[in-house]
Design a protein around this motif. Structure first.
Motif, PDB file in Angstrom:
ATOM      1  N   ARG A  39       0.839  -1.214   0.000  1.00  0.00           N
ATOM      2  CA  ARG A  39       0.000   0.000   0.000  1.00  0.00           C
ATOM      3  C   ARG A  39       0.868   1.257   0.000  1.00  0.00           C
ATOM      4  NH1 ARG A  39      -3.669   0.092  -2.556  1.00  0.00           N
ATOM      5  NH2 ARG A  39      -3.947  -2.062  -2.875  1.00  0.00           N
ATOM      6  N   THR A  40       1.935   1.232   0.800  1.00  0.00           N
ATOM      7  CA  THR A  40       2.823   2.398   0.866  1.00  0.00           C
ATOM      8  C   THR A  40       3.487   2.646  -0.483  1.00  0.00           C
ATOM      9  OG1 THR A  40       3.269   1.959   3.191  1.00  0.00           O
ATOM     10  CG2 THR A  40       4.817   3.386   2.062  1.00  0.00           C
ATOM     11  N   CYS A  42       2.361   1.749  -3.400  1.00  0.00           N
ATOM     12  CA  CYS A  42       1.349   2.185  -4.369  1.00  0.00           C
ATOM     13  C   CYS A  42       1.028   3.672  -4.209  1.00  0.00           C
ATOM     14  CB  CYS A  42       0.069   1.370  -4.205  1.00  0.00           C
ATOM     15  SG  CYS A  42       0.186  -0.298  -4.838  1.00  0.00           S
ATOM     16  N   ASP A  43       1.119   4.161  -2.996  1.00  0.00           N
ATOM     17  CA  ASP A  43       0.805   5.564  -2.740  1.00  0.00           C
ATOM     18  C   ASP A  43       1.933   6.514  -3.136  1.00  0.00           C
ATOM     19  OD1 ASP A  43      -1.659   4.796  -1.817  1.00  0.00           O
ATOM     20  OD2 ASP A  43      -1.084   4.844   0.310  1.00  0.00           O
TER      21      ASP A  43
END
Length: 102
Positions: A39-40, A42-43
């Protein structure tokens, strides 16, 4: 002879229960940390990075998009179903040994 086999099998099963308990706890921890890492990444605004760093980040994204699997000898996955099946079979062996003892 049956007592020796039963005691050995019981000790072995206790070791397996602890081992699989630790494996599944670590699996859950690693799964959650990989999800957070994914998630990190992807952000991040990877398109604003230098080309070499962006390539490295994209390779990491590809690798972390695949689910984490624990396998036994790289042959079959160790899942909760496998663990429960092992416990059921072991309980059958223990009950057989106890029935033959008495």
């Amino acid at each position: 002879f049956a007592n020796i086999v039963e005691n050995t099998f019981t000790l072995m099963m206790l070791g397996l229960v602890f081992y699989f308990g630790i494996v599944f706890c670590l699996h859950g921890f690693l799964l959650l940390s990989c999800e957070g890492l994914y998630r990190t990444m992807c952000d991040l605004e990877w398109y604003k990075l230098e080309p070499k760093k962006a390539r490295t980040l994209i390779l990491l994204l590809i690798r972390t998009s695949q689910p984490f699997r624990i396998t036994a000898g790289k042959i079959f996955p160790l899942t909760m179903t496998t663990f429960c099946s092992l416990l059921k079979t072991s309980a059958g062996y223990i009950s057989f040994l106890l029935a033959n003892q008495g």
